[in-house]
Design a protein around this motif. Sequence first.
Motif, short mmCIF file in Angstrom:
data_model
loop_
_atom_site.label_atom_id
_atom_site.label_comp_id
_atom_site.label_asym_id
_atom_site.label_seq_id
_atom_site.Cartn_x
_atom_site.Cartn_y
_atom_site.Cartn_z
N MET A 94 -10.08 -64.53 25.16
CA MET A 94 -11.19 -64.78 24.21
C MET A 94 -12.52 -64.90 24.96
O MET A 94 -13.55 -64.45 24.47
CB MET A 94 -10.89 -66.07 23.45
N ALA A 120 -16.46 -65.99 17.52
CA ALA A 120 -16.61 -67.08 18.49
C ALA A 120 -18.02 -67.66 18.46
O ALA A 120 -18.24 -68.81 18.81
CB ALA A 120 -16.29 -66.58 19.90
N LYS A 176 -12.61 -80.01 22.77
CA LYS A 176 -12.49 -78.63 22.30
C LYS A 176 -12.85 -78.45 20.83
O LYS A 176 -13.06 -77.33 20.40
CB LYS A 176 -11.08 -78.10 22.60
N GLY A 180 -9.13 -73.32 23.39
CA GLY A 180 -10.29 -73.94 22.77
C GLY A 180 -11.51 -73.05 22.62
O GLY A 180 -12.47 -73.42 21.94
N TYR A 181 -11.48 -71.88 23.24
CA TYR A 181 -12.69 -71.07 23.31
C TYR A 181 -13.18 -70.62 21.93
O TYR A 181 -14.37 -70.52 21.69
CB TYR A 181 -12.46 -69.87 24.22
N CYS A 182 -12.25 -70.32 21.02
CA CYS A 182 -12.64 -69.84 19.69
C CYS A 182 -12.98 -70.97 18.74
O CYS A 182 -13.42 -70.73 17.63
CB CYS A 182 -11.51 -69.02 19.09
N PHE A 229 -16.34 -74.33 29.80
CA PHE A 229 -15.68 -73.12 30.30
C PHE A 229 -16.54 -72.53 31.42
O PHE A 229 -17.68 -72.96 31.63
CB PHE A 229 -15.51 -72.12 29.16
#
Lengths: 153, 753
Positions: free
Chosen positions: B373, A44, B237, A97-99, B244
């Motif tokens: 995640m 990440a 994104k 979308g975090y990765c 976030f």
Amino acid sequence: MELKINGKTVSIEADPEMPLLWALRDTAGLTGTKFGCGIALCGACTVLIDGEPTRSCSIALEDVAGDVTTIEALEGDDGALHLVQEAWIEHQVAQCGYCQSGQVLSAVALLASNPAPNDADIDEAMSGNLCRCGTYSRIRAAIHTAAKKIAGT
Amino acid sequence: MGKLLRRTFLWGSAAIAGGVAVGFYMYHTPYSNPLVADESKGEGVFNPFVKIAADGSVTIIVPRAEMGQGVVTTLAALVAEELDIELSDVKTEFAPAANVYYNRGMLEEGAPFQAFDNSFMAELTRDIQGVVAKFLAMQATGGSSSTIDAFNRMRMAGAAARAMLIGAAADKWQVAAASLKTENGRVIDAALGRSLAYGELVGEAVKQEIPEEITLKQPADWRYLGKSQPRLDMRAKVTGKAGFGIDVRLPEMLFATVRMNPNQGAKMTAFDAAEAEKVPGVIKVINLDTGFAVVANNTWVAFKAADLVKPEWAPSSYPATTDAIFEKLDAGLKAGGGFNMRDDGDAPAAIAAASGKVISARYSAPYLAHATMEPMNATAQWKDGRLTVWSGNQAPTSIVTQAASVFGLSRDDVSVHSTYLGGGFGRRFETDFSMLAARVAKEMDGKPVQVTWSREEDMRHDMYRPGAICEASAVVDAQGVPSVAFRAASQSPIASVFGRIAGAITPPGNDRTIVDGMWDQPYALTNYRVTGIPVYMDIPVGFWRSVGHSHNPFFHECFMDEIAHSSSQDPLEMRLQLMQPYPAAVGVMQAVKEMSQWATPLSAEGVKSRGRGVAFCLSFGTWVAQVVQVADTDDGIRIEKVWCAADFGIALDPKNLEAQMMSGIIFGLSAAIGQEITFNDGAAEQGNFDSYDCMRMNQAPKIEVRVLRASGKMGGAGEPGTPPSLPALGNAIFAATGKRIRQLPLSKDVSFA
Ligand code: FES
Ligand code: FES
């Protein structure tokens, strides 16, 4: 300490042992690079250092010896996107979308070194980037599309 | 769709106001429409979901958490469809925590507290229990009820705003509203060839009455719904711009981390922070009673200093090892009792009286962490007696309720700003990470504090998917129809959630999630019993993507496979037979039969063997069948391909539904091929992806999804992809190797390539 980040020289006041990730996020205000595991297992936090994909959570500031590129630099000042990002949008890759900052940068690095990767090459280059939302099928398709886009330019 | 009467339209807020119909658009009451403040910014507030500025730009308020499932785009499309605007031009905002956004299933929470001073806590608890009960009811009938809620309400919000814009134009031109139409953000008078942009009408339009009746578009006239739309959050994104929880940045913000007792819930009996306090950049170490926080000038300093604190932890109140935990489950199963969620005919009698072969088996599934995640985090600030929380969360109103209760605040003194979620999967339904941030910030003199958990802290302080065991037995009659009995024992997620949110131990009635995925499946069997046995322990358990449907289908569908093989029936054909009365089930089974070319034998070219397995699960209103194909190779089992057919009834965005199915499948397969939380000394032994990995690119199969729309009723999308994936894999391994695996993760018995 001075670092070259996204083409600019940035001075960071921090413990030289601090991993680059936290200098980017908590000091330089570049929050596009994400924290996932802290031990180089999820990808990440991937950034490019002189074009090489690097897990920024696991490299100390004092060991950063090249130009750092983060996700923020892929988008031009005019809003133009990198072809990899365009392919990502075309295939509607992202879920949470975090990765994805890490995924996109790993893909950019892969295509820079191998302009026409096959599936095995993609597996090899991308398996260090976890995606808990399971976007792998679309990532794979987007990388193939990006390769074609880049070849066409 | 026909006409929807004003009463229907008012339904949500009428109930909120205690039975008095005060109107959907609660602009006139001081607290009801949280957007009122935006009016001063020159925006026309049409209702709690729609704002239009004088330049014509439309902002749609999204009252749900975006955790990857595409809700921002789909809910905006519902409004845009009826408002008649360009979807790609709309702006979206996450809703603040406010009464008007309560889900229909969570209305009780909107009810004002009754002012019994001396029994305030009891009242609060009763109130919250009502909320939880409602929520769980919604969860159990599926995401379907909440989707349908948004399906009507968001469309009506768009249609109401459009009617008011038309009304304003009609007044201005002095013509009948019925003679006007709209197109892409303009009201058009075709007869006289004139038009006005929405922006030009805003000022007058917001003064219009809410229409008495709303007529929604016919599905045949839909421009966005039913068709795949580009996600509105996609660009943000892929450019790193989506904000976030962990990306919240505020002036003077401090960074912190927490370390709580890994024996979850138990006290910290002593701690020595002397070394930690010496680390440059550390601002404060805070005793939190069951753990501590370190506040610093950046997150890494906080992490590093936290490692130097020497805490002493009290032992857990639950069994300290995995073996001891599963012994308790076993004891529960042996003790008998429990509740029958399904009891058709008399399965035990049929099995006892059988002259034929009785098949019996014992299955098990482990505890699981969510491993979103983005590790848990939240930011909080106290100012003038008010608390503000920023977090990626699935339940903003629960945070308000709990903060008000714990800190003795009025609900109006708590604000919650919801961000994008780096994965939720049920973990962010909990309030713990937001509450911890609030507690830490309270010690920091008005400064905002961001509290970020390490991955290890996140994994060891989860509300796990409970471990479970199941005994199954069956006999098959001469026609190939089985009589089956399942008995499953596990902790109750509902009781556990109750304990955390309401401080109450007793759950309301039977926790059906203990047997969800077994009792609620469309098999027409004469003798069919499914018994749930709750076993109470203090290990925090909660909602893990698809909840009870995450493990029970593994028991149920693998056992169905055993039944088919033991009676020489094809597992897919047997299901088709037994599901005859349910066309939607038959439809998805037929679809995967065709997609996977089920009837064509597989070659074993280049590998030791190949096999296909099938499984079915109806969950959250969506009917899903999957076939998994595996190869047995020198490196282990390779998952080659997954075919998935899902009947959603109404498919609002097919490409997004495909993505959700793929996501659910990878999530399920990740668990099947290796995830397990084990306990020792009362603590989870796994802390990071080295010991709790997830499926990666090199193991991910090709996935083909077919979206069907035949069931007649809209189903959910985020969860139903997960349940069949685990048993379909187990059944495929049996087909390829002859090895029947009855425990998860499957990696206990085979290795994966
Ligand atoms: S945070 Fe660096 S690899 Fe996971
Ligand atoms: S998109 Fe959610 S983790 Fe990859």
